[in-house]
Scaffold this motif. Structure first.
Motif, PDB file in Angstrom:
ATOM      1  N   UNK A 250       0.894  -1.144   0.053  1.00 44.52           N
ATOM      2  CA  UNK A 250       0.032  -0.101   0.063  1.00 44.52           C
ATOM      3  C   UNK A 250       0.845   1.096  -0.001  1.00 44.52           C
ATOM      4  N   UNK A 251       0.653   2.056  -0.830  1.00 40.24           N
ATOM      5  CA  UNK A 251       1.317   3.471  -0.994  1.00 40.24           C
ATOM      6  C   UNK A 251       0.962   4.480   0.126  1.00 40.24           C
ATOM      7  N   UNK A 252       1.639   4.567   1.140  1.00 39.75           N
ATOM      8  CA  UNK A 252       1.494   5.581   2.076  1.00 39.75           C
ATOM      9  C   UNK A 252       2.515   6.554   2.383  1.00 39.75           C
ATOM     10  N   UNK A 253       1.924   7.897   2.708  1.00 35.68           N
ATOM     11  CA  UNK A 253       2.858   9.093   2.830  1.00 35.68           C
ATOM     12  C   UNK A 253       2.194  10.121   3.835  1.00 35.68           C
ATOM     13  N   UNK A 254       2.939  11.229   3.939  1.00 30.88           N
ATOM     14  CA  UNK A 254       2.680  12.202   4.952  1.00 30.88           C
ATOM     15  C   UNK A 254       2.567  13.527   3.817  1.00 30.88           C
ATOM     16  N   UNK A 255       1.583  14.392   3.876  1.00 30.58           N
ATOM     17  CA  UNK A 255       1.425  15.710   3.224  1.00 30.58           C
ATOM     18  C   UNK A 255       1.357  16.583   4.380  1.00 30.58           C
ATOM     19  N   UNK A 256       2.113  17.886   3.903  1.00 28.70           N
ATOM     20  CA  UNK A 256       2.006  19.188   4.516  1.00 28.70           C
ATOM     21  C   UNK A 256       1.759  20.228   3.815  1.00 28.70           C
ATOM     22  N   UNK A 257       1.349  21.152   4.053  1.00 33.17           N
ATOM     23  CA  UNK A 257       0.994  22.831   3.283  1.00 33.17           C
ATOM     24  C   UNK A 257       1.895  23.541   4.040  1.00 33.17           C
ATOM     25  N   UNK A 258       2.623  24.134   2.945  1.00 30.87           N
ATOM     26  CA  UNK A 258       3.592  25.387   3.423  1.00 30.87           C
ATOM     27  C   UNK A 258       3.760  26.112   2.515  1.00 30.87           C
ATOM     28  N   UNK A 259       4.525  27.542   2.658  1.00 27.44           N
ATOM     29  CA  UNK A 259       4.999  28.510   2.096  1.00 27.44           C
ATOM     30  C   UNK A 259       6.258  28.817   2.808  1.00 27.44           C
ATOM     31  N   UNK A 260       6.938  29.930   2.022  1.00 28.00           N
ATOM     32  CA  UNK A 260       8.436  30.384   2.758  1.00 28.00           C
ATOM     33  C   UNK A 260       7.992  31.091   4.076  1.00 28.00           C
ATOM     34  N   UNK A 261       6.905  31.726   4.455  1.00 27.31           N
ATOM     35  CA  UNK A 261       6.643  32.423   5.628  1.00 27.31           C
ATOM     36  C   UNK A 261       6.606  31.453   6.892  1.00 27.31           C
ATOM     37  N   UNK A 262       6.566  30.041   6.493  1.00 25.63           N
ATOM     38  CA  UNK A 262       6.550  29.071   7.765  1.00 25.63           C
ATOM     39  C   UNK A 262       7.796  28.303   7.401  1.00 25.63           C
ATOM     40  N   UNK A 263       8.708  28.688   6.984  1.00 34.27           N
ATOM     41  CA  UNK A 263      10.052  28.023   6.719  1.00 34.27           C
ATOM     42  C   UNK A 263      10.555  27.275   8.238  1.00 34.27           C
ATOM     43  N   UNK A 264      10.697  28.309   9.286  1.00 32.55           N
ATOM     44  CA  UNK A 264      11.101  27.539  10.488  1.00 32.55           C
ATOM     45  C   UNK A 264      10.097  26.505  11.128  1.00 32.55           C
ATOM     46  N   UNK A 265       8.994  26.755  11.274  1.00 28.66           N
ATOM     47  CA  UNK A 265       7.972  25.623  11.652  1.00 28.66           C
ATOM     48  C   UNK A 265       8.158  24.318  10.693  1.00 28.66           C
ATOM     49  N   UNK A 266       8.320  24.501   9.498  1.00 29.17           N
ATOM     50  CA  UNK A 266       8.475  23.532   8.434  1.00 29.17           C
ATOM     51  C   UNK A 266       9.692  22.622   8.805  1.00 29.17           C
ATOM     52  N   UNK A 267      10.836  23.472   9.092  1.00 28.81           N
ATOM     53  CA  UNK A 267      12.086  22.751   9.332  1.00 28.81           C
ATOM     54  C   UNK A 267      11.924  21.922  10.604  1.00 28.81           C
ATOM     55  N   UNK A 268      11.273  22.612  11.787  1.00 31.90           N
ATOM     56  CA  UNK A 268      11.178  22.059  13.114  1.00 31.90           C
ATOM     57  C   UNK A 268      10.243  20.570  12.843  1.00 31.90           C
ATOM     58  N   UNK A 269       9.035  20.610  12.205  1.00 32.26           N
ATOM     59  CA  UNK A 269       8.349  19.545  11.847  1.00 32.26           C
ATOM     60  C   UNK A 269       9.069  18.328  11.179  1.00 32.26           C
ATOM     61  N   UNK A 270       9.700  18.918  10.266  1.00 36.37           N
ATOM     62  CA  UNK A 270      10.384  17.583   9.662  1.00 36.37           C
ATOM     63  C   UNK A 270      11.777  17.058  10.190  1.00 36.37           C
ATOM     64  N   UNK A 271      12.251  17.929  11.104  1.00 42.81           N
ATOM     65  CA  UNK A 271      13.317  17.513  11.985  1.00 42.81           C
ATOM     66  C   UNK A 271      12.948  16.369  13.015  1.00 42.81           C
ATOM     67  N   UNK A 272      11.730  16.716  13.190  1.00 42.35           N
ATOM     68  CA  UNK A 272      11.118  15.779  14.212  1.00 42.35           C
ATOM     69  C   UNK A 272      10.673  14.529  13.734  1.00 42.35           C
ATOM     70  N   UNK A 273       9.986  14.531  12.378  1.00 36.76           N
ATOM     71  CA  UNK A 273       9.667  13.530  11.624  1.00 36.76           C
ATOM     72  C   UNK A 273      10.950  12.417  11.191  1.00 36.76           C
ATOM     73  N   UNK A 274      11.906  13.116  10.785  1.00 35.85           N
ATOM     74  CA  UNK A 274      12.846  12.418  10.267  1.00 35.85           C
ATOM     75  C   UNK A 274      14.079  11.789  11.208  1.00 35.85           C
ATOM     76  N   UNK A 275      13.821  12.279  12.517  1.00 34.30           N
ATOM     77  CA  UNK A 275      14.659  11.884  13.647  1.00 34.30           C
ATOM     78  C   UNK A 275      14.210  10.416  13.906  1.00 34.30           C
ATOM     79  N   UNK A 276      13.166  10.139  13.786  1.00 37.17           N
ATOM     80  CA  UNK A 276      12.344   8.652  14.059  1.00 37.17           C
ATOM     81  C   UNK A 276      12.099   8.038  12.901  1.00 37.17           C
TER      82      UNK A 276
END
Length: 325
Positions: A1-27
């Protein structure tokens, strides 16, 4: 089964996006993640997340634009002032058969894609305590008065920042038809809390997907996850000191969500957000985080709530300033 994660973002939320992805990719270094651009200002966030976290851009940007325009035409200006308010709906039309959607004002504390394993029991999944507030910020009392949904169905309302679904249950034509129903009945919805897409998404799911599961309404519910809750504490286990613990449920948090809270120095759990934002970062990093914290904006305990300056402390500070030579 093809599974994955979606996010919605633009450049204004770059810091938030980095924090989220750091937490996801850590594990979880492997699960595919797709970025749905919020608007045309996404080049920087797309580039940074692709380089650091292998995040892919949504494969059909023309489809997103077409979807945004069609939904805006359906709703008109009575609901949303911009066409991009409903871009989360593109999840139903993307590459994943089963998907998890996560807002960028979230940090996760486990291999979060594994929540999709509950799909043997359901077709739609959430994990929040939105239902405890009743239908506030989702529906108006009219939906109860006219019995648009049953009381049991209204117990399944959810926060639109973290949810999962099976793609096959909502086609593009279904999406347009259900949104047309919403547009015909603006009186059904409560937008007073400026929750944008949340009322519409709840309507789509409650109408279209009967097999729903909220992990917060099980016999053994998941812990809370709202950053406005003051009782979460740092995990004492030295090997898990980048997580939070909920004493009320006796369990570690799956994720923390700053819904309705501006992430900035002095906000609840600022230190744990900053920890993930700066994870593996070096001073030479071109996107190194600029911490503008003041002494009173920092937490005195790891990952706790930032202490607030009390009124008598503010007066004392002013007096001391005046006494300085």
């Amino acid at each position: 089964m093809n599974r994955g994660i979606y996010i919605v973002a633009n450049d204004r939320v770059l810091d938030q996006s980095i924090a989220l992805l750091n937490s996801i990719r850590l594990r979880d270094p492997e699960t595919p993640i797709v970025l749905i651009p919020y608007d045309e200002q996404y080049d920087r966030v797309a580039s940074v997340l692709a380089e650091r976290h292998q995040v892919q851009l949504f494969p059909d940007l023309d489809l997103i634009e077409s979807l945004s325009q069609k939904l805006h035409q359906i709703f008109g200006d009575r609901f949303f002032d911009k066409p991009n308010k409903l871009r989360k709906q593109a999840c139903w039309l993307g590459p994943f058969d089963e998907f998890l959607y996560i807002d960028t004002d979230i940090i996760v504390f486990e291999k979060i894609i594994e929540v999709l394993n509950y799909f043997d029991r359901c077709d739609f999944l959430c994990a929040d305590y939105q239902h405890r507030s009743g239908i506030q910020n989702i529906f108006s009392p009219i939906v109860q008065q006219q019995q648009i949904f049953t009381p049991a169905e209204l117990q399944d309302v959810f926060n639109s920042g973290f949810w999962a679904a099976k793609k096959s249950l909502l086609s593009e034509s279904d999406l347009y038809a259900l949104c047309a129903e919403c547009a015909a009945h603006p009186e059904y919805f409560d937008f007073s809390g400026k929750v944008s897409d949340q009322p519409i998404l709840n309507y789509l799911v409650l109408k279209q997907i009967p097999r729903r599961l909220n992990l917060a309404r099980q016999a053994n519910p998941v812990p809370g996850n709202w950053a406005g809750s003051p009782h979460f504490v740092c995990q004492e286990d030295i090997n898990q000191n980048d997580r939070l613990f909920d004493p009320q449920t006796g369990r570690s948090l799956q994720f923390l969500h700053w819904a309705g809270i501006r992430i900035e120095p002095g906000c609840p759990y600022w230190e744990i957000w900053k920890h993930y934002r700066c994870l593996n970062e070096t001073p030479a990093d071109p996107f190194a985080f600029q911490d503008d914290s003041t002494p009173f904006g920092r937490s005195s305990t790891p990952f706790g709530r930032s202490p607030q300056v009390k009124p008598h402390q503010q007066i004392l500070q002013k007096l001391l300033q005046r006494l300085k030579p």
